[in-house]
Design a protein around this motif. Structure first.
Motif, PDB file in Angstrom:
ATOM      1  N   ASN A   1     -31.090   0.887  -6.986  1.00  0.00           N
ATOM      2  CA  ASN A   1     -29.834   1.339  -7.585  1.00  0.00           C
ATOM      3  C   ASN A   1     -30.041   2.629  -8.368  1.00  0.00           C
TER       4      ASN A   1
ATOM      5  N   PRO B   1     -28.478  -0.662 -17.564  1.00  0.00           N
ATOM      6  CA  PRO B   1     -27.866  -1.377 -16.423  1.00  0.00           C
ATOM      7  C   PRO B   1     -27.609  -2.845 -16.773  1.00  0.00           C
ATOM      8  N   SER B   2     -26.564  -3.419 -16.187  1.00  0.00           N
ATOM      9  CA  SER B   2     -26.127  -4.748 -16.646  1.00  0.00           C
ATOM     10  C   SER B   2     -27.143  -5.824 -16.273  1.00  0.00           C
ATOM     11  N   VAL B   3     -28.149  -5.497 -15.459  1.00  0.00           N
ATOM     12  CA  VAL B   3     -29.168  -6.505 -15.108  1.00  0.00           C
ATOM     13  C   VAL B   3     -29.922  -6.912 -16.385  1.00  0.00           C
TER      14      VAL B   3
ATOM     15  N   GLN C   1     -31.673 -10.523  -3.835  1.00  0.00           N
ATOM     16  CA  GLN C   1     -30.961 -11.130  -4.995  1.00  0.00           C
ATOM     17  C   GLN C   1     -30.384 -12.489  -4.611  1.00  0.00           C
TER      18      GLN C   1
ATOM     19  N   ILE D   1     -29.796   3.834 -11.398  1.00  0.00           N
ATOM     20  CA  ILE D   1     -30.554   4.132 -12.633  1.00  0.00           C
ATOM     21  C   ILE D   1     -32.034   4.061 -12.360  1.00  0.00           C
TER      22      ILE D   1
ATOM     23  N   PHE E   1     -25.396   0.718 -22.617  1.00  0.00           N
ATOM     24  CA  PHE E   1     -25.521   1.763 -21.569  1.00  0.00           C
ATOM     25  C   PHE E   1     -26.661   1.453 -20.602  1.00  0.00           C
TER      26      PHE E   1
ATOM     27  N   VAL F   1     -28.225 -13.423 -21.071  1.00  0.00           N
ATOM     28  CA  VAL F   1     -27.528 -14.507 -20.349  1.00  0.00           C
ATOM     29  C   VAL F   1     -27.322 -15.649 -21.335  1.00  0.00           C
TER      30      VAL F   1
END
Lengths: 976, 509, 491
Positions: C2, C220-222, C278, C4, C218, C226
């Motif tokens: 991805n 990445p949302s990974v 994934q 980033i 800012f 959680v």
């Protein structure tokens, strides 16, 4: 050869001589080697050095960290031309045009002495030889400085004409083809019709095409078949719903107020306005004017005023104990940053505390720009004042708007005469005998600088304090009492004083028969016409509200209380005045009158005025308007209104960004660097909005074109949408960007639909998205556009696509936000009773743009697909690829419900044949028949999951739902 | 004879008269007494005038040498007159300049008296020239002149330009202060301890030769003066005097002194400086060696090294460099061995940091698939590891025999594995094993109290093996220098109502 | 790959290539070059083509700890009633507050002249160090020798939401990456079958800062935290819909895999390959997360030790879960317990209110530290306990009106946190406050210094751990000058 020592004995005489010469030669070579960097092959050194293209990247990467806008080590800065070409602290000339050897810059980068060499060892390696040669040549060629490309107005680039170009359909393609050829690549063929239509429909409306639309397009072989589809989709009502989403990210739209409570507030009418404006293809400059200065437009409409809710998307902090002035200023700063980020892609936020580290913006210019926005009436209060009632029924919108405008005029007409009378009345101050307050508050009689008596409380003024003042009147009767609330001594316009609310006022006097009687008041008038609560509420005993300055007091204020009939005082003319401050709030400084004066007047025209035709008519008009406004069904939306001129706020520089440390006062202005003609400088918000979309501004058109390009191709021409400055990435094809920007502003007259049409009609857009081995290595991220765009669906599209394909989608538009299914216990905000009740009926299957957006608990499946919380302006969503996304589309009940609905549809079409049902479902989802192998895999899955119900003749819904669960998770389904 | 006697009386009379006048002037002189504009103006000429007599005396000396060879006598009357006059003029201007004050009093005093002597001798020499006098007398006066002029010159130079010899390389060799000179019963804190520290570790950049930040620490006066950004001593507060605080900053802070790479101050030396500052940072501070606080008693031990011995230092650096290169080579070799394995197995091995060669074997993601024979294939690599986590795995028998020999094994985790006590005993010879985790391995107390070896073991975990408190104590006695950690948990006490009660408290904001 | 990761890889390989070429030219020899080049050109580790952003990475320098458990008492526990013992307060209980504490100070609620308030519970010495602590923490006493106190903490904010954001994301306003995201961004995680950064909430409510306290901002949302939940799916959408059992989920995933591979052959987009891996991960995640978050599997004595309350939301359950997650290699476990805002209104009183909250956390914390120690986990797990600011030595005088209950207002000038594990000096106190506990007198520690120290313990340099965003190298500890790591805490 010379360096290979050979035994001297056997060689001939001349050879010996040459050998003897070896040490000399070696010495010479050694000398030249260490005197200076060796000349790199001149091939890589460009002929003429352009500052922006070659020199600035070197400076930004190696120097501006310490020699920039913030840190000016040795007073050397490479941001501003005069400083870069000027003298450093040590008096040496940093850059002497045409003379590298006399430039300290050149000496320092080539110096062998580790202490002197720049960049210093701790910060990085010495510059590469090529960089040094570039700088040297640039200085030799006169060191001509250029402003950063983004701050220079775009010049119309010549449209290139690549040789034997059979591929290009419009100018975009010609620019793109030149770039593709330069990198030795060739464009892809056009994509097949089905994939092209699916990509186009998702890009323009956020929904997939239906099977009928696809088949109609496939069978339409006319030359303008594709264009017809483009026009059809641009005209679709769903266009606005898809393209509103990126704008709502920029405007940081949400249905809640943010911070700790993050409670609900009505903002949805603004979201609907954006959708309607985009559908109506409102030109982008008018779209800008309405949102930035709608309330100031000469003949403004309801929609113009509603559009200013754009600014009110800032967060309101109503957490107990927060300082409303601090968080109003935080909102003003956020509004200013968002204008820069949302229109010009410039990181202006950095400049709050210090001048910009990379780009030429000083801290003063930051606060001058914030001054445009720092005079609005809202003040971070819980009731979100000022609001504007927006009628639900479109037909009644203008009427309701007009009524509210008339009401404001009537209020003016009603109060103006009293204000004039009050201003030129010779008020006689009372002489105070005694003054005390409840709850051991100290109330003392003091004199101001002009020697006039006044009443002043001590530091401790708890909620519910009641002041009682015994005074005597200089005149023996009075018809009106004036209360002057004065600014506390330590408060100033820079840091306004604490609030006050006069809940109830009573005056007692001795009447003829000697009893103590309270005065009956007829009305109360204050210095402000359109107030949140009318001053007359100070006359109602039970009502804690009344005449106030809340949540902060900026000026001395006054109010007049008119008696029903003249009050005649007995000979000692004593009166007792009781002022109740019953209102309270959860902040530190309670709303209590702290410093005030009382005076009386005996003119009869106070009462006469009340009978005057003008006042009576005004009162009647006011009653009627208030009644009419109430019985039109509407929603009150927070909007922007300017403060009345004599209550306006001032803006100061914050020293190092601290709102408590105020520097000198500034007036509204736009940074000079973005103004070519200094004479027509914008001075108010409406002129600033006009400047923003005038061709004075080099950034707006480019930024807007770039972000639309990024929505279609996945990567902007300038990849860092949020930073067009020198620290962002340079444009991959500036000529194309400038061409489109000028066209968008010029011929297309800011029409967004026309711009999108121009892009999607291009051959570049229509290319197939297959990636060959060569292209994967040479251009992995498709920067040179040698293939069609291929990117994962946005969070909203993932939902809408699944709902549309399974037939569950409700196309109802507009209205209050809806609550589709969401696991419980996601909402747990503190001190907030609101709960997530899943909507019933069709509201459960509405498009994603209508989903309830709570900042501190955004809808979980959207967050997982990279949706921002919209606390701050977010120009770009950075796509990721995580297992949690897979869990959403596999297990979220919303998506499994789609799988079951699709199974139901498929079974209705093909009740007996599982393979036909599967082919039907596949066609619905991906608009094409499955390949034989895919069909085989899906059938195999179907039979495995049938288990006991096998060969019962009919297609089993549960098994087909399982197959659809796989279908709706295919990579092809989740990408466009 | 009459004439010679008269001449003689005249000479001694005038000489003694001159001497008395000069002597009176010299004694009445006090530095910085009063400075009228005239005296400052005239004082300004001192640097100009003082060089003339020096030149003249040297000329005279040269001529007399020359004459020695040619045996001819020379008439130096004019030269001596010139010397006397110029020396008097320079004495007078010097007298006025001295009034300005601001000079080191001791040096000024010496300079004053040597100049006075020189002026007197110059006059006497002149007089001897005029009157007939023996050659030996003249030679004597000439030498006296030479001596006094060089003394006056030397002290004058010292006052203004500082000691030129201070920059002499043999003086400046830091090694000179490598070892702290012997300290007697009485400890003069500044001279015996503080100054040597500063000389050894600071003066190379903050001394006469190099004045970084225009700060000199080589003399007490200069320390008081401080540098570009103000004084280095603030009150008697060691926590605010930058002389000390800059040495306590973290190493990566660019204000940290001495700069990285230069020999640093250790706690003992810092304690000494802190004590000195706290007690007024004065030159006169003297205390008996017994009263020296324990924090820097170590410096009183004769032969205390301020700087590491260069020879040893070079050796150490070389050894370290070589060790580093070895580590890099070993890491590269290990990395290539790891890369040969399939990715999921390779990811069980991680290095401790980005450069060193300390390798750990910590399978977590792969715990499910690591069968004992797969583990067997990894044994040669595991053998190279510092930390080995085999918890929850089924272990191959050959494991313990191999691990026993491993040099690099330090930390072994066998919790929740089935292992035989016999296998475990073979581990007892492991040379560097420090940490052994046998949590929940169903070990018996007997084995624990009978196990031999494990001489470098520092911590042993034997929780959840059902070992009672008493047995735990016996194990502890069996492993005297090992921290034995048995079961650690809280007993459930009856009265505790452990349920948490949250009615929705409408709490405040 | 991805966007980033690609952006970082390009900039990383560009700079590192030049750095390494120069380095090895300077004579470190071919060996170095081959191993580093291997790393560079995608053979193994960071820059391999399909880099898993959560793959374990090497720390900057040898770390003292591999994992961290942060216990945040949302609402700000009163340090003066628990750990920072002040005899002066007992002596002057009820007297007027000295004026020099008031002028120039801004408070959330106090106005006018409040009076001093002594703790309502007795203090007595505990552990070898004899540190004075309140009697309402009976079990905590047993582990005090493992604990190191910092009594001189300071922060800039005195409202809950901004102060929590400053502590956990380095910035008082919203939109920044949280500490857990930074650490998993810097170090990845050891167990690829579980998320690297997990959040457990108790006390009935989320902290005031809401989800932004564990957002990836800012980044990445990974790297997003959680959240584990005590009811329903332990992780949102973890469990399959009722109609799908584990076997058919396996079959579905296989079918998706087959079709996606064929699609990749046709189109050739590397993102498809990433999506395939994934989806494979979800299957393992379901199995491992469900197992890790199921505390029923623990033996009886553990439940008694922690005082757990299975099936309900409780701080005790969350402490046991924290140990189970850390034992399985989760990098950063963040606990929030709400309800410590003792202003004196309603239930939130300094006397009973505080005692009740202490009872909820006292046993679980003592059990957690002991459990970690007996399993050999405490040595490389850093446990941090604290609130977002302190509480005032003066009694709360809300809006100038005296109330009959005992409460304290927010106080940013001085508060106390403690740490354990990761080689931290047990029974040690760093920093002191003045006799009233109002100002810090010695060794002030700003929230940024604490963040830098935590990163340091994990082998990360707070200056080098940065991410390019909006033209700046953003850092957890802000872009200003580098904060001061407190090395003194570690043995």
């Amino acid at each position: 050869m010379l360096l290979h020592p050979t035994p001297l004995g056997r060689c001939s005489r001349p050879f010996k001589h040459s050998l003897a010469a070896t040490p000399v030669l070696v010495g010479l070579a050694f000398l030249t080697a260490c005197t200076g960097p060796k000349e790199p092959d001149s091939l890589s050194l460009p002929e003429t050095i352009s500052f922006n293209e070659h020199v600035r990247p070197i400076l930004t990467q190696n120097c501006t960290a310490c020699h920039g806008g913030v840190k000016k080590a040795g007073e050397v800065s490479f941001i501003y031309q005069e400083e870069a070409l000027g003298y450093s602290q040590s008096g040496k000339r940093v850059i002497a045009p045409n003379h590298p050897n006399r430039s300290e810059l050149y000496r320092r980068i080539t110096s062998q002495n580790p202490d002197e060499r720049m960049p210093p060892a701790a910060h990085g390696d010495p510059l590469s030889d090529l960089d040094i040669q570039i700088l040297k040549k640039w200085i030799q060629q006169g060191a001509n400085w250029e402003e950063h490309w983004a701050y220079q107005k775009p010049q119309a680039p010549a449209v290139p004409l690549p040789t034997n170009d059979t591929w290009s359909r419009n100018d975009i393609d010609r620019f793109v083809l030149t770039e593709i050829k330069k990198h030795g690549l060739a464009p892809n063929p056009e994509a097949d019709k089905t994939s092209l239509l699916r990509r186009l429909t998702l890009d323009l409306t956020g929904l997939p095409p239906s099977i009928e639309e696809t088949e109609a397009f496939i069978s339409d072989n006319t030359p303008h078949a594709y264009e017809a589809q483009v026009d059809r989709l641009l005209a679709s009502p769903h266009f606005g719903e898809r393209w509103a989403v990126p704008w709502l990210d920029l405007a940081r739209y949400a249905d809640t107020a943010g911070y700790e409570k993050d409670s609900y507030r009505d903002m949805w009418p603004y979201r609907d306005w954006v959708i309607r404006a985009l559908n109506a293809d409102m030109p982008f400059d008018q779209f800008t004017l309405s949102q930035l200065a709608g309330d100031l437009l000469p003949n403004k409409t309801a929609d113009d005023l509603l559009a200013t809710a754009y600014h009110r998307n800032t967060k309101t902090n109503v957490e107990g104990g927060t300082d409303d002035e601090e968080f109003l200023l935080a909102s003003v700063i956020d509004r200013s940053n968002t204008v820069w980020q949302g229109w010009m892609g410039t990181t202006f936020g950095c400049v709050q505390c210090h001048s910009h580290p990379y780009d030429p913006f000083s801290q003063q210019s930051y606060f001058e720009f914030a001054a445009f926005l720092n005079n609005s009436q809202d003040h971070d209060t819980r009731d979100e004042f000022p609001k504007f009632s927006y009628a639900h029924d479109p037909a009644k919108r203008e009427e309701l708007f007009q009524m509210q405008e008339d009401l404001r005029k009537v209020n003016l007409a009603y109060t103006r005469p009293y204000q004039d009378l009050s201003q030129n009345t010779d008020w006689k101050p009372l002489t105070y005998q005694s003054a005390q307050s409840t709850q051991d508050v100290v109330l003392s009689i003091e004199r101001d600088k002009a020697g006039r008596e006044l009443l002043q409380t001590g530091p401790n003024t708890p909620r519910g304090t009641v002041h009682t003042i015994e005074a005597s009147s200089p005149i023996d009767s009075f018809t009106a009492l004036r209360v002057d609330a004065l600014m506390p001594l330590d408060a100033s316009l820079e840091i306004p004083g604490p609030p006050f609310v006069l809940s109830f006022i009573e005056i007692f006097y001795e009447n003829e028969s000697g009893e103590e009687v309270s005065v009956q008041f007829e009305r109360a008038i204050s210095d402000e016409a359109n107030t949140r609560t009318s001053p007359s509420e100070s006359l109602e005993k039970e009502n804690k509200n009344g005449w106030k300055a809340y949540p902060r007091q900026h000026y001395d204020r006054w109010a007049v209380f008119v008696t029903k009939e003249p009050i005649h005082l007995k000979e000692r003319k004593n009166v007792r005045i009781v002022l109740h401050n019953l209102a309270g709030h959860d902040g530190a400084e309670q709303p209590v009158l702290r410093r005030f004066r009382l005076s009386v007047d005996d003119q009869s025209n106070w009462q006469a005025l009340s009978q005057s035709l003008q006042i009576v008519e005004a009162e009647a008009a006011r009653e009627k308007l208030n009644r009419d406004i109430k019985n039109i069904e509407s929603t009150a939306v927070p909007i922007i209104r300017e403060r009345e001129t004599d209550f306006s706020r001032v803006t100061n520089i914050f020293i190092r960004g601290d709102w408590l440390a105020k520097g000198d006062r500034v007036s509204p202005a736009v940074p000079a660097i973005l103004l070519s003609e200094p004479d027509q400088k914008p001075t108010d918000r409406i002129e600033m909005a006009k400047w923003l979309v005038s061709d004075e501004n080099p950034l707006t058109a480019r930024f807007t074109v770039n972000r639309h390009w990024e929505q279609l191709f996945g990567i902007g021409i300038v990849e860092t949408l949020e930073d067009f400055g020198s620290a962002g990435l340079p444009p991959s094809n500036q000529a194309l960007l400038d061409h489109l920007a000028l066209k968008f502003q010029g011929d297309l007259k800011w029409s967004t639909k026309a711009l999108l049409k121009e892009i999607v009609m291009s051959a570049t857009y229509r290319q197939s998205a297959t990636i060959s081995e060569e292209k994967r290595n040479k251009d992995p991220r498709n920067i040179y556009l040698s293939r069609g765009p291929r990117q994962r669906l946005t969070a909203e599209m993932v939902r809408d696509n699944a709902l549309k394909v399974s037939g569950l989608l409700s196309t109802k538009q507009f209205g209050k936000p809806v609550m589709p299914y969401q696991p419980d216990k996601v909402w747990r905000s503190v001190y907030n009773k609101e709960a997530w009740e899943t909507s019933e009926g069709e509201d459960r299957y509405r498009r994603a743009v209508y989903t309830y957006w709570k900042r501190s608990a955004t809808y979980p499946s959207f967050v997982t697909f990279d949706a921002p919380s919209r606390d701050v302006c977010t120009p770009r969503r950075i796509a990721t690829n995580t297992p949690l996304q897979a869990l959403v589309t596999l297990n979220d009940p919303v998506y499994f419900e789609c799988a079951e609905a699709l199974a139901q549809k498929a079974i209705e079409a093909h009740p007996e044949s599982p393979s036909d049902a599967i082919r039907y479902a596949h066609k619905q989802a991906l608009l094409k028949e499955p390949s034989t192998e895919d069909l085989e895999s899906l059938l195999d899955l179907y039979h495995k999951s049938e288990g006991s119900e096998a060969n019962s003749g009919t297609v089993s819904k549960t098994s087909l739902a399982i197959v659809n669960n796989a279908l709706l998770n295919l990579d092809a389904f989740l990408t466009k | 004879m009459q004439k010679t006697r008269r001449n003689y009386i005249l000479a001694t009379g005038s000489a003694s008269l001159i001497a008395i006048v000069i002597w009176m002037l010299a004694t009445s002189f006090t530095q910085g007494s009063e400075s009228s504009p005239w005296s400052t103006f005239l004082g300004g000429f001192h640097p100009l005038v003082l060089h003339i007599p020096i030149g003249v005396v040297i000329v005279i000396f040269a001529r007399s040498l020359w004459n020695l060879r040619t045996r001819a006598a020379s008439d130096n009357r004019f030269l001596w007159l010139l010397a006397a006059l110029s020396s008097s003029a320079s004495f007078a201007s010097g007298y006025f300049l001295g009034n300005e004050g601001g000079y080191d009093s001791e040096l000024l005093n010496r300079h004053l008296w040597s100049a006075a002597a020189f002026t007197a001798f110059a006059w006497i020499s002149f007089i001897l020239e005029v009157l007939p006098a023996s050659r030996s007398a003249k030679a004597l006066l000439l030498s006296l002149n030479l001596v006094s002029v060089s003394l006056a010159g030397h002290y004058g130079g010292l006052m203004v330009h500082g000691d030129p010899f201070a920059a002499a390389p043999w003086l400046n060799d830091p090694q000179r202060y490598a070892i702290l000179p012997e300290i007697g019963e009485e400890v003069a804190l500044y001279q015996d301890i503080i100054d040597p520290i500063l000389q050894a570790k600071c003066v190379s950049c903050h001394g006469p030769a190099k004045r970084k930040g225009s700060l000199r620490l080589d003399t007490y006066a200069h320390i008081r003066v401080g540098g570009k950004n103000g004084g280095v001593l603030t009150g008697n507060d060691p926590t605010r005097s930058t002389l000390l605080t800059v040495t306590k900053l973290p190493l990566h802070d660019d204000q940290h002194m001495p700069p990285k790479g230069k020999p640093q101050l250790n706690e003992v030396e810092q304690a000494a400086i802190s004590h000195w500052i706290a007690n007024g940072s004065s030159v006169e501070l003297v205390l008996p060696s017994a009263d020296v606080p324990s924090s820097f008693q170590a410096m009183l031990v004769p032969g205390y090294r301020l700087l590491p011995d260069p020879k040893l230092e070079a050796e150490r650096l070389a050894k370290e460099k070589e060790k580093q290169l070895l580590a890099i080579a070993r890491r590269a070799e290990l990395q290539s061995l790891i890369n040969e394995r399939p990715p999921e197995l390779a990811s069980c091995f991680t290095f401790a940091d980005q450069h060193g060669d300390t390798l750990h074997f910590t399978p977590i993601t792969q715990k499910g698939q690591l069968t004992s024979d797969l583990l067997e294939t990894l044994l040669p690599l595991i053998n190279e590891c510092h930390t080995i986590d085999l918890s929850d795995l089924t272990l191959p028998d050959s494991l313990f025999a191999m691990l026993a020999q491993s040099e690099s094994l330090v930390d072994l985790n066998l919790s929740r594995t089935q292992l035989t006590e016999l296998a475990l005993s073979s581990l007892s010879v492991s040379p560097n094993l420090e940490r052994l985790n046998l949590f929940a391995t169903k070990l018996s107390a007997q084995w624990l109290t009978s196990a031999q070896g494990f001489q470098s073991l520092r911590t042993l975990y034997i929780g959840q093996n059902g070992i009672s408190r008493e047995h735990l104590d016996s194990v502890r006695t069996h492993f005297p220098n090992t921290e034995v950690i048995g079961d650690l948990y809280l007993e459930a006490t009856a009265d505790e109502d452990v349920s948490d009660t949250y009615e929705d408290t409408e709490g405040s904001k | 790959m991805n966007l980033i990761t690609q952006l970082q890889t390009d900039s990383l390989s560009a700079t590192t290539r030049r750095y390494f070429l120069k380095e090895c030219m300077a004579g470190l020899g071919a060996i170095w070059f081959s191993s580093e080049a291997g790393k560079l050109f995608g053979k193994s580790g960071y820059t391999s083509k399909n880099a898993n952003p959560l793959a374990a990475k090497h720390p900057h320098f040898p770390p003292k700890a591999k994992r961290i458990i942060f216990l945040h008492m949302a609402g700000a526990p009163s340090q003066l009633d628990l750990f920072d013992y002040k005899p002066e307060l007992f002596r002057l209980d009820g007297k007027d507050c000295p004026p020099e504490f008031l002028e120039g100070q801004r408070f959330a609620f106090i106005s006018g002249v409040p009076s001093l308030l002594a703790p309502r519970h007795k203090f007595n010495p505990a552990g070898k160090s004899g540190q004075m602590i309140s009697e309402i923490l009976p079990h905590f006493r047993e582990i005090i020798d493992e604990v190191c106190f910092i009594k001189s903490m300071q922060t800039d904010q005195f409202n809950h939401a901004p102060a929590q954001l400053l502590l956990h994301t380095g910035n008082a306003n919203l939109g920044n990456a949280s500490m857990g995201s930074w650490i998993t961004y810097g170090l990845g995680t050891e167990n690829q079958n579980l998320p690297g950064f997990m959040v457990l909430v108790s006390g009935g409510k989320n902290p005031s800062a809401g989800k932004s306290a564990w957002s990836s901002g800012f980044l990445p949302s990974v790297y997003q935290g959680v959240q584990c939940r005590s009811e329903g799916d332990p992780i949102l959408y973890l469990n399959n819909p009722s109609q799908i059992d584990r076997r058919s989920r396996r079959q579905i995933l296989d079918t998706i895999d087959e079709i996606n591979r064929r699609h990749y052959e046709e189109v050739g987009d590397p993102e498809t390959l990433t999506r395939i891996s994934q989806y494979e991960m979800t299957y393992r995640l379901q199995m491992h997360a469900t197992d890790a978050l199921d505390i029923e599997k623990e033996p009886e004595y553990i439940h008694n030790s922690y005082g757990t309350n299975p099936g309900k939301e409780s701080f005790a359950n969350n402490c046991l879960l924290a140990r189970r997650l850390v034992e399985r290699g989760v990098r950063y476990v963040q606990l929030y317990d709400w309800g410590w805002d003792h202003h004196g209104n309603g239930q939130n009183t300094i006397d009973e209110g505080l005692a009740r909250k202490c009872k909820e956390i006292d046993r679980p914390i003592a059990a957690l530290i002991q459990d970690l120690k007996q399993r050999g986990l405490l040595d490389d797990t850093l446990v941090v306990w604290g609130g977002e600011f302190g509480r005032t030595p003066m009694r709360e005088l809300r809006g100038g009106v005296a109330s009959d209950t005992f409460g304290r207002d927010h106080h940013k000038e001085a508060f106390t946190i403690w740490m354990a594990g990761a080689g931290v000096k047990g029974g040690y106190t760093y920093g002191q406050t003045d006799p009233f506990g109002f100002f810090v007198e010695e060794n002030p520690v700003h929230v940024r210094d604490l963040q830098a120290t935590i990163l340091h313990a994990l082998g990360l340099d707070s200056h080098h751990l940065s991410f390019p965003y909006q033209g700046l190298d953003q850092r957890l500890t802000g872009v200003g000058e580098t904060p001061h790591v407190i090395e003194d805490l570690f043995a």
